[in-house]
Motif scaffolding. Structure first.
Motif, PDB file in Angstrom:
ATOM      1  N   PRO A 184       0.838  -1.203   0.000  1.00 35.00           N
ATOM      2  CA  PRO A 184       0.000   0.000   0.000  1.00 35.00           C
ATOM      3  C   PRO A 184       0.867   1.245   0.000  1.00 35.00           C
ATOM      4  O   PRO A 184       1.984   1.254   0.512  1.00 35.00           O
ATOM      5  N   ALA A 208      -2.467  -5.490  -7.968  1.00 35.55           N
ATOM      6  CA  ALA A 208      -3.358  -4.540  -7.314  1.00 35.55           C
ATOM      7  C   ALA A 208      -4.804  -4.882  -7.657  1.00 35.55           C
ATOM      8  O   ALA A 208      -5.097  -5.317  -8.770  1.00 35.55           O
ATOM      9  N   SER A 214      -7.484  -0.531  -5.551  1.00 36.55           N
ATOM     10  CA  SER A 214      -6.169  -0.032  -5.126  1.00 36.55           C
ATOM     11  C   SER A 214      -5.942   1.372  -5.661  1.00 36.55           C
ATOM     12  O   SER A 214      -6.238   1.662  -6.821  1.00 36.55           O
TER      13      SER A 214
END
Length: 183
Positions: free
Chosen positions: A27, A164, A168
């Protein structure tokens, strides 16, 4: 037939789908947006037109200010850049107590590749996700895997790539690859 069985099993289970083996994308670090090469910032210096204007962060991560010279901007938030420019103006004895505000007017672009209608370079917008990036690129093609994508980005000078999800968040400079589904 023995050699064909594992391949068929892999295809039916979806385990050999493109990009499945990628690690999850780490992240993005929370906090204020950090400037980088290619960003364009507007600096507003109260009462001083010579240092008010739009400036591009160059490849070395600096902006060139008239009468002051190069000021390092890469890696800074807009608030930190404003403070750094104010300190430079004060250090050069140009202003006694400068008030400087910085804002991003143009972010680094993102790049969307693969199974979208119009692959290419697009303007980043804060809050952009993988699915909104695909939408900006004309939407998914009928062959696209829509559940996940590969994202390549630079984090602290190191290139990373990972898988992702649609939700995301995208960062400026990201390269997003939408995979082709195997039928």
């Amino acid at each position: 037939m023995r050699l064909l069985a594992p391949v068929l099993l892999c295809l039916l289970a979806g385990a050999c789908a493109p990009g499945r083996g990628l690690p999850d994308l780490p992240p993005a670090a929370p906090g204020a947006y950090r400037l980088g090469p290619g960003d364009v910032v507007r600096l507003i210096t109260f009462g001083e037109d010579a240092t008010t204007g739009e400036f591009r962060v160059d490849d070395s991560g600096a902006i060139a200010l008239p009468l002051v010279g190069a000021v390092q901007a890469s890696g800074l938030s807009t608030q930190a850049l404003g403070a750094r420019v104010a300190a430079a103006l004060q250090r050069e004895n140009m202003l006694r107590a400068p008030s400087v505000v910085a804002e991003v007017t143009a972010y680094r672009p993102i790049f969307v590749l693969g199974e979208v209608s119009k692959p290419g370079q697009y303007a980043y917008q804060p809050g952009m996700t993988v699915v909104t990036a695909a939408a900006v690129a004309g939407g998914f093609t009928y062959r696209a895997i829509q559940d996940y994508a590969a994202v390549a980005r630079t984090v602290d000078g190191v290139a990373v790539e990972g898988k992702a999800t649609r939700k995301s968040f995208v960062q400026p400079g990201d390269v997003i690859t939408i995979f082709e589904r195997r039928f």
